[in-house]
Design a protein around this motif. Structure first.
Motif, mmCIF file in Angstrom:
data_model
loop_
_atom_site.group_PDB
_atom_site.id
_atom_site.type_symbol
_atom_site.label_atom_id
_atom_site.label_comp_id
_atom_site.label_asym_id
_atom_site.label_seq_id
_atom_site.Cartn_x
_atom_site.Cartn_y
_atom_site.Cartn_z
ATOM 1 N N LEU A 28 0.908 -1.278 0.042
ATOM 2 C CA LEU A 28 -0.073 -0.033 -0.111
ATOM 3 C C LEU A 28 0.909 1.210 -0.189
ATOM 4 O O LEU A 28 1.887 1.120 0.443
ATOM 5 C CB LEU A 28 -0.844 -0.027 1.015
ATOM 6 N N ASP A 29 0.312 2.332 -0.383
ATOM 7 C CA ASP A 29 0.893 3.612 -0.579
ATOM 8 C C ASP A 29 0.458 4.629 0.345
ATOM 9 O O ASP A 29 -0.643 4.962 0.050
ATOM 10 C CB ASP A 29 0.887 4.041 -1.852
ATOM 11 N N MET A 30 0.802 4.908 1.627
ATOM 12 C CA MET A 30 0.409 5.806 2.641
ATOM 13 C C MET A 30 0.204 7.143 1.992
ATOM 14 O O MET A 30 -1.286 7.600 2.440
ATOM 15 C CB MET A 30 1.100 6.054 3.578
ATOM 16 N N PRO A 31 0.748 7.846 1.255
ATOM 17 C CA PRO A 31 -0.007 9.314 0.709
ATOM 18 C C PRO A 31 -1.316 8.996 0.116
ATOM 19 O O PRO A 31 -2.048 9.750 -0.173
ATOM 20 C CB PRO A 31 1.400 9.663 0.015
ATOM 21 N N LEU A 32 -1.086 7.939 -0.967
ATOM 22 C CA LEU A 32 -2.286 7.958 -1.836
ATOM 23 C C LEU A 32 -3.484 7.256 -1.000
ATOM 24 O O LEU A 32 -4.877 7.789 -1.105
ATOM 25 C CB LEU A 32 -2.071 6.668 -2.676
ATOM 26 N N ILE A 33 -3.161 6.487 0.152
ATOM 27 C CA ILE A 33 -4.300 6.169 1.087
ATOM 28 C C ILE A 33 -4.955 7.203 1.790
ATOM 29 O O ILE A 33 -6.262 7.398 1.742
ATOM 30 C CB ILE A 33 -3.836 5.138 2.046
ATOM 31 N N ILE A 34 -4.194 8.223 2.133
ATOM 32 C CA ILE A 34 -4.607 9.558 2.962
ATOM 33 C C ILE A 34 -5.545 10.445 1.831
ATOM 34 O O ILE A 34 -6.468 10.668 2.464
ATOM 35 C CB ILE A 34 -3.357 10.294 3.326
ATOM 36 N N GLY A 35 -4.963 10.280 0.610
ATOM 37 C CA GLY A 35 -5.679 11.208 -0.100
ATOM 38 C C GLY A 35 -7.186 10.665 -0.608
ATOM 39 O O GLY A 35 -8.009 11.382 -0.654
ATOM 40 N N LEU A 36 -7.092 9.493 -0.705
ATOM 41 C CA LEU A 36 -8.298 8.701 -0.963
ATOM 42 C C LEU A 36 -9.389 8.664 0.293
ATOM 43 O O LEU A 36 -10.668 9.113 -0.066
ATOM 44 C CB LEU A 36 -8.086 7.340 -1.499
ATOM 45 N N LEU A 37 -8.791 8.685 1.504
ATOM 46 C CA LEU A 37 -9.783 8.856 2.864
ATOM 47 C C LEU A 37 -10.400 10.214 2.751
ATOM 48 O O LEU A 37 -11.339 10.393 3.051
ATOM 49 C CB LEU A 37 -8.809 8.252 3.985
ATOM 50 N N LEU A 38 -9.400 11.218 2.385
ATOM 51 C CA LEU A 38 -9.932 12.559 2.679
ATOM 52 C C LEU A 38 -11.099 12.724 1.541
ATOM 53 O O LEU A 38 -12.129 13.474 1.981
ATOM 54 C CB LEU A 38 -8.847 13.669 2.154
ATOM 55 N N CYS A 39 -11.045 12.098 0.542
ATOM 56 C CA CYS A 39 -11.684 12.300 -0.574
ATOM 57 C C CYS A 39 -13.229 11.694 -0.337
ATOM 58 O O CYS A 39 -14.183 12.148 -0.482
ATOM 59 C CB CYS A 39 -11.382 11.684 -2.146
ATOM 60 N N LEU A 40 -12.928 10.490 0.299
ATOM 61 C CA LEU A 40 -14.038 9.591 0.907
ATOM 62 C C LEU A 40 -15.008 10.269 1.937
ATOM 63 O O LEU A 40 -16.254 10.241 2.126
ATOM 64 C CB LEU A 40 -13.852 8.223 0.883
ATOM 65 N N ILE A 41 -14.042 10.852 2.690
ATOM 66 C CA ILE A 41 -14.703 11.917 4.082
ATOM 67 C C ILE A 41 -15.690 12.822 3.337
ATOM 68 O O ILE A 41 -16.860 13.208 3.848
ATOM 69 C CB ILE A 41 -13.799 12.345 4.944
ATOM 70 N N MET A 42 -15.094 13.718 2.313
ATOM 71 C CA MET A 42 -15.703 14.709 1.917
ATOM 72 C C MET A 42 -16.959 14.221 1.147
ATOM 73 O O MET A 42 -18.236 14.677 1.088
ATOM 74 C CB MET A 42 -15.121 15.378 0.924
ATOM 75 N N SER A 43 -16.794 12.784 0.508
ATOM 76 C CA SER A 43 -17.979 12.449 -0.098
ATOM 77 C C SER A 43 -19.054 12.000 0.722
ATOM 78 O O SER A 43 -20.322 12.370 0.344
ATOM 79 C CB SER A 43 -17.663 11.066 -0.863
ATOM 80 N N LEU A 44 -19.077 11.280 1.633
ATOM 81 C CA LEU A 44 -20.179 11.478 2.862
ATOM 82 C C LEU A 44 -20.763 12.593 3.489
ATOM 83 O O LEU A 44 -22.051 12.416 3.702
ATOM 84 C CB LEU A 44 -19.226 10.193 3.836
ATOM 85 N N PHE A 45 -19.757 13.438 3.536
ATOM 86 C CA PHE A 45 -20.243 14.442 4.077
ATOM 87 C C PHE A 45 -21.299 15.124 3.073
ATOM 88 O O PHE A 45 -22.469 15.743 3.385
ATOM 89 C CB PHE A 45 -19.101 15.503 4.350
ATOM 90 N N VAL A 46 -20.998 15.269 1.842
ATOM 91 C CA VAL A 46 -21.686 15.660 0.746
ATOM 92 C C VAL A 46 -22.981 15.123 0.335
ATOM 93 O O VAL A 46 -24.096 15.532 0.135
ATOM 94 C CB VAL A 46 -21.051 16.161 -0.400
ATOM 95 N N LEU A 47 -23.031 13.788 0.439
ATOM 96 C CA LEU A 47 -23.904 12.797 0.141
ATOM 97 C C LEU A 47 -25.062 12.828 1.170
ATOM 98 O O LEU A 47 -26.165 12.521 0.813
ATOM 99 C CB LEU A 47 -23.360 11.426 0.079
ATOM 100 N N TYR A 48 -24.735 13.012 2.555
ATOM 101 C CA TYR A 48 -25.739 12.917 3.370
ATOM 102 C C TYR A 48 -26.729 14.166 3.171
ATOM 103 O O TYR A 48 -27.986 13.961 3.285
ATOM 104 C CB TYR A 48 -25.155 13.250 4.811
ATOM 105 N N SER A 49 -26.024 15.324 2.717
ATOM 106 C CA SER A 49 -27.296 16.354 2.112
ATOM 107 C C SER A 49 -27.734 15.962 1.070
ATOM 108 O O SER A 49 -28.984 16.444 0.695
ATOM 109 C CB SER A 49 -26.305 17.830 2.195
ATOM 110 N N ALA A 50 -27.062 15.581 0.002
ATOM 111 C CA ALA A 50 -27.617 15.481 -1.350
ATOM 112 C C ALA A 50 -28.841 14.136 -1.404
ATOM 113 O O ALA A 50 -29.731 14.399 -2.071
ATOM 114 C CB ALA A 50 -26.409 14.858 -2.296
ATOM 115 N N SER A 51 -28.777 13.204 -0.611
ATOM 116 C CA SER A 51 -29.673 12.232 -0.472
ATOM 117 C C SER A 51 -31.010 12.684 0.356
ATOM 118 O O SER A 51 -32.100 11.851 0.642
ATOM 119 C CB SER A 51 -28.993 11.118 0.431
ATOM 120 N N GLY A 52 -30.930 13.931 0.878
ATOM 121 C CA GLY A 52 -32.008 14.337 1.811
ATOM 122 C C GLY A 52 -31.978 13.875 3.201
ATOM 123 O O GLY A 52 -33.069 13.546 3.726
#
Length: 384
Positions: A28-52
């Protein structure tokens, strides 16, 4: 005091080495893992609103995200040499599935894109996003690069067959993504300038043919709506108009999380999938957009670093192709919801709700990590 300080530094170095060893052992590549986790956290944050504020949808996405990460970790363990060997049968199997879709596929919303396996339905065209670059990279890297003209012609034929089958479904958006991923692989292998000129000329000649004999009426309507969405503001142009209103009304700081009028009052179509960027822009504004772009740039720059440090032609072509398809997906989605491109139904990578698209892109990152951590593997004799 000096001895204590040196002891702490030594312990810290040992801890860092142990963490690095753990990541290396799991490929595994730690920098890439960190970037993907940040992206997924933002995804869940926005998705909760987008899904009503639909908590069940959020839970399903968390489960799918977990499955995607498991797939990423699994593919990170597979040496690129093994992937190259399995590329031809994987390509033939994917084309076979596309033929089965054409003959026996389920029809939904006017499109025949799915195979019903009883316990689940699959969309074989999604697999080509992975298999196409893998196949082209394995084929062209067997000989010295740049490739001979005959190999280039064969590579374009290999690319054209699944692309044509996907267009017949019809699924123009996925066909474009598959075609672009294959073309990027051929280009990175060393496509000459004259081939690019010939390709542009052939594309220009083919446009009238595609318009009259390939595109369906609803696809033509999407193009016409893109040119002038105000021509039918309550019909075909409604969705893109509402999306542009949402993006423009966000301003610099946005209206606030869960406070978007277009998204919360159901003016936006598919706010949790194709149009989730409009929700992000309306509620988080320019600041949210810049934050997302910074995360994307971090992920892409890390992938570029891995590509540049790949140790053979196959690795460089494959990692480079997967890397440069990511900004293409981003550009298509944001351009689509912003009104600068026709609507083709492309999700925003790692942000939009969905299982298949999330797993596919996670696997691509797993393969990129594998390329980075399996550098000592030997490959085809023609590679350097």
């Amino acid at each position: 005091m000096q001895t204590d300080k040196q002891s702490y530094e030594k312990i810290d170095r040992i801890g860092q080495n142990q963490r690095a060893s753990l990541m290396t052992r799991w490929h595994l590549d730690m920098p890439l893992i960190i970037g993907l986790l940040l992206c997924l956290i933002m995804s869940l944050f926005v998705l909760y609103s987008a899904s009503g504020q639909h908590i069940e949808m959020l839970e399903r996405q968390i489960i799918r995200t977990g499955a995607a990460f498991c797939a990423m970790i699994f593919f990170a363990q597979i040496p690129p040499k093994i992937l190259a060997k399995f590329a031809p049968p994987a390509y033939l199997f994917a084309v076979f599935l596309l033929i089965l879709v054409e003959l026996f596929g389920d029809i939904s919303k006017g499109a025949q894109r799915w195979l019903d396996l009883g316990v689940m339905r699959i969309q074989p065209s999604e697999f080509l996003k992975l298999v196409m670059p893998l196949t082209i990279a394995a084929f062209l890297s067997r000989d010295n690069l740049p490739p001979r003209n005959l190999n280039i012609i064969l590579a374009f034929i290999m690319l054209a067959i699944p692309t044509a089958l996907i267009i017949l479904q019809p699924d123009l958006g996925t066909a474009i993504l598959v075609a672009v991923s294959g073309f990027i692989a051929i280009f990175l292998a060393g496509l000459s300038f004259w081939w690019l000129i010939a390709g542009c000329a052939a594309g220009a000649v083919a446009l009238p043919v595609m318009w009259n004999y390939v595109l369906h009426d609803y696809q033509k309507q999407r193009v016409l709506t893109f040119i002038n969405p105000e021509s039918d503001p309550l019909g075909a142009g409604y969705h893109i108009i509402q999306s542009k209103i949402a993006i423009g009304s966000g301003g610099i700081y946005g209206k606030g999380w869960l406070q978007g009028s277009q998204s919360q009052l159901d003016f936006l179509p598919e706010p949790h999938t194709d149009f989730i960027f409009a929700v992000l822009a309306e509620e988080l504004g320019l600041i949210g957009f810049i934050t997302l772009m910074v995360i994307y740039c971090f992920i892409i720059s890390r992938c570029i670093y891995i590509t540049l440090h790949a140790n053979n032609n196959f690795n460089r072509i494959l990692a480079g192709t997967y890397t440069f398809t990511i900004p293409f997906y981003i550009f298509i989605n944001i351009g689509m919801v912003s009104g600068i491109l026709p609507v083709v139904g492309v999700p925003l990578p790692m942000i939009s709700y969905g299982g298949t698209s999330m797993v596919i892109i996670a696997i691509t990152f797993g393969i990129i990590m594998s390329i980075h951590t399996h550098k000592k593997q030997s490959f085809f004799s023609g590679q350097t």
